[in-house]
Design an enzyme around this catalytic site. Structure first.
Site, PDB file in Angstrom:
ATOM      1  N   LYS A   1     -47.622  45.176 -76.444  1.00 52.24           N
ATOM      2  CA  LYS A   1     -46.505  45.777 -77.189  1.00 52.24           C
ATOM      3  C   LYS A   1     -46.081  47.175 -76.739  1.00 52.24           C
ATOM      4  O   LYS A   1     -45.263  47.805 -77.403  1.00 52.24           O
ATOM      5  CB  LYS A   1     -46.876  45.825 -78.669  1.00 52.24           C
TER       6      LYS A   1
ATOM      7  N   SER B   1     -38.915  41.828 -82.797  1.00 52.01           N
ATOM      8  CA  SER B   1     -38.862  43.289 -82.878  1.00 52.01           C
ATOM      9  C   SER B   1     -37.421  43.763 -82.934  1.00 52.01           C
ATOM     10  O   SER B   1     -36.528  43.174 -82.301  1.00 52.01           O
ATOM     11  CB  SER B   1     -39.545  43.843 -81.621  1.00 52.01           C
TER      12      SER B   1
ATOM     13  N   TYR C   1     -40.550  44.636 -72.363  1.00 51.14           N
ATOM     14  CA  TYR C   1     -41.152  44.229 -73.642  1.00 51.14           C
ATOM     15  C   TYR C   1     -40.103  43.570 -74.542  1.00 51.14           C
ATOM     16  O   TYR C   1     -40.309  42.459 -75.063  1.00 51.14           O
ATOM     17  CB  TYR C   1     -41.762  45.442 -74.362  1.00 51.14           C
TER      18      TYR C   1
ATOM     19  N   LYS D   1     -39.476  39.538 -76.138  1.00 48.63           N
ATOM     20  CA  LYS D   1     -39.216  39.125 -77.526  1.00 48.63           C
ATOM     21  C   LYS D   1     -37.913  38.313 -77.604  1.00 48.63           C
ATOM     22  O   LYS D   1     -37.858  37.264 -78.243  1.00 48.63           O
ATOM     23  CB  LYS D   1     -39.141  40.362 -78.433  1.00 48.63           C
TER      24      LYS D   1
ATOM     25  N   TYR E   1     -39.193  43.074 -86.747  1.00 45.73           N
ATOM     26  CA  TYR E   1     -39.783  44.215 -87.448  1.00 45.73           C
ATOM     27  C   TYR E   1     -39.141  45.515 -86.992  1.00 45.73           C
ATOM     28  O   TYR E   1     -38.939  45.723 -85.793  1.00 45.73           O
ATOM     29  CB  TYR E   1     -41.270  44.381 -87.134  1.00 45.73           C
TER      30      TYR E   1
ATOM     31  N   LEU F   1     -45.000  57.723 -83.269  1.00 44.83           N
ATOM     32  CA  LEU F   1     -45.001  59.006 -83.976  1.00 44.83           C
ATOM     33  C   LEU F   1     -46.131  59.128 -84.999  1.00 44.83           C
ATOM     34  O   LEU F   1     -46.902  60.097 -84.970  1.00 44.83           O
ATOM     35  CB  LEU F   1     -43.641  59.191 -84.663  1.00 44.83           C
TER      36      LEU F   1
ATOM     37  N   ARG G   1     -35.626  56.793 -87.723  1.00 46.39           N
ATOM     38  CA  ARG G   1     -36.137  55.419 -87.649  1.00 46.39           C
ATOM     39  C   ARG G   1     -36.402  54.889 -89.058  1.00 46.39           C
ATOM     40  O   ARG G   1     -36.559  55.658 -90.009  1.00 46.39           O
ATOM     41  CB  ARG G   1     -37.477  55.367 -86.888  1.00 46.39           C
TER      42      ARG G   1
ATOM     43  N   PRO H   1     -37.179  59.254 -72.424  1.00 46.94           N
ATOM     44  CA  PRO H   1     -36.210  58.306 -71.841  1.00 46.94           C
ATOM     45  C   PRO H   1     -36.202  56.987 -72.611  1.00 46.94           C
ATOM     46  O   PRO H   1     -37.258  56.473 -72.987  1.00 46.94           O
ATOM     47  CB  PRO H   1     -36.734  58.098 -70.414  1.00 46.94           C
TER      48      PRO H   1
END
Ligand code: NAD
Ligand code: UDP
Length: 340
Positions: free
Chosen positions: A84, A124, A148, A152, A176, A199, A230, A292
């Site tokens: 992930k 995701s 990644y 998905k 998610y 984070l 977020r 980035p």
């Protein structure tokens, strides 16, 4: 329901297994332990007071899957197993496609061979890329921007094809948003290896003294305080979304796609302040350049999950930080150092 949970020793899988067992479902976990500790199994067993069958198995091991599926009488598979890390996926795309896409194909083939055709897939919000508008609804075009995210989106496409060829399949695709926090007991939580990419695990490790300070990746975004926004979703809320998805699958044929998010966005500085309040310590930080690939703003429109799955997130950011701090402060080094 009798369920097989792939990746059930990992962060979201382990929290979901707790909710499944607590609701009376039967569960067998398979995991190759590439990003998890076996110690999570006894921790779950002691929390729930039930035995948790665990098999160390890779989803690309067809013989191993056949043995497990032949013995199980399973009605549904919840599929969490995946690599992930977005940055790592850019450096090692083939490993990511091998594990996440080829692994899922192997699992689906084994399920078909054993007549198990109910599937809940961990997708995701990264499949949306950098959408023009927030909140993000499920009708937003899919535009994955990393290997990644492409694994998905690729698996989502495969699931639509599998259902088109055999309508007996029932598939729930769950996209998610940012899974965070820890079990309220403080006994289970996220246990990142190496330097956390995300984070909240990073902030928690600063608070507990494992890292000196947080790097805030940019304060020049077009947001009220300049930092990225977020949708942070408590992992227990996310776990419960899977129970709602299983109920939905029982009643609804076809392939469904649902966002799992709160519908609220928080900036990096808001997260830092909330965590400082939860732990009673200062979180030293410095602002550095943007990371980035980061988008300025991302949060979910969760109304489809609310209306169809009858699911909404219950926990707010303060609760997320309080539960994460309980886990981090009592397990500063996660599951490592614990006996398996
Ligand atoms: P995690 O790494 O903690 O859990 C994944 C588990 O799968 C690990 O225990 C790992 O050992 C296992 N695994 C990996 N490859 C395997 C293989 N080939 N065979 C068997 N087991 C294997 O990650 P997580 O945060 O719990 O994520 C669970 C799922 O949710 C993943 O599919 C991830 O892509 C997805 N997801 C996570 C987030 C998030 O915020 N954490 C957001 C969106 C989607
Ligand atoms: N972030 C940060 N410092 C960190 C990790 C993340 O400032 O050490 C920021 C990041 O730029 C983003 C937000 O925190 O705005 C959430 O990042 P995370 O990696 O947790 O989630 P994602 O970007 O994958 O949604």
């Amino acid at each position: 329901m009798n369920t097989l949970v792939t990746g059930g020793a990992g962060y979201i899988g382990s929290h979901t297994v707790i909710e499944l067992l607590a609701a009376g479902h039967d569960v067998v976990v398979i995991d190759n332990l590439s990003n998890a500790s076996r110690a999570v199994v006894p921790a779950i067993e002691s929390l729930v007071g039930r035995e948790l069958p665990f098999v160390e198995c890779d989803i690309r091991d067809r013989d191993g899957l056949d043995r497990i599926l032949a013995s199980g009488g399973f009605e549904a598979v919840l599929h969490f197993a995946a690599l992930k890390a977005v940055g790592e996926s850019t450096a090692e795309p083939l490993r990511y496609h091998q594990n996440n896409v080829a692994g899922t194909i192997c699992l689906l083939e084994a399920m078909a061979a054993h007549g198990v055709k109910r599937f809940v897939f961990s997708s995701s919000a990264s499949v949306y890329g950098d959408p023009a508008d927030t909140p993000i609804g499920e009708d937003c075009p899919v535009d994955p921007r990393s290997p990644y995210a492409r694994t998905k989106a690729g698996v989502e496409g495969i699931l639509h094809d599998v259902h088109a060829a055999d309508p007996d399949w029932r598939v729930s695709i769950l996209r998610y948003f940012n899974a965070v926090g820890a079990h309220p007991s403080g006994e289970i939580g996220e246990d990142p290896t190496g330097v956390p990419n995300n984070l909240l695990p990073f902030v928690a490790q600063v608070a507990v003294g494992r890292r000196e300070r947080l790097n805030v990746f940019g304060d020049d975004y077009p947001t009220p305080d300049g930092t990225g926004i977020r949708d942070y979703l408590h992992v227990v809320d996310l776990a419960r979304g899977h129970l709602s998805a299983l109920d939905y699958l029982s009643a609804t044929p076809g392939v469904s796609v649902h966002n799992l998010g709160t519908g609220r966005g928080h900036s990096v500085f808001e997260v830092v302040r909330a965590f400082e309040a939860a732990c009673g310590r200062d979180i030293p930080y410095r602002v550095v350049s943007r990371r980035p690939g980061d988008v300025a703003v991302s949060w979910a429109d969760p109304s489809k999950a609310r209306d169809e799955l009858r699911w909404t997130a219950q926990y707010d950011l303060d609760r997320i930080c309080a539960d994460l701090w309980r886990w981090q402060s009592t397990h500063p080094h996660g599951f490592r150092g614990r006996k398996a």
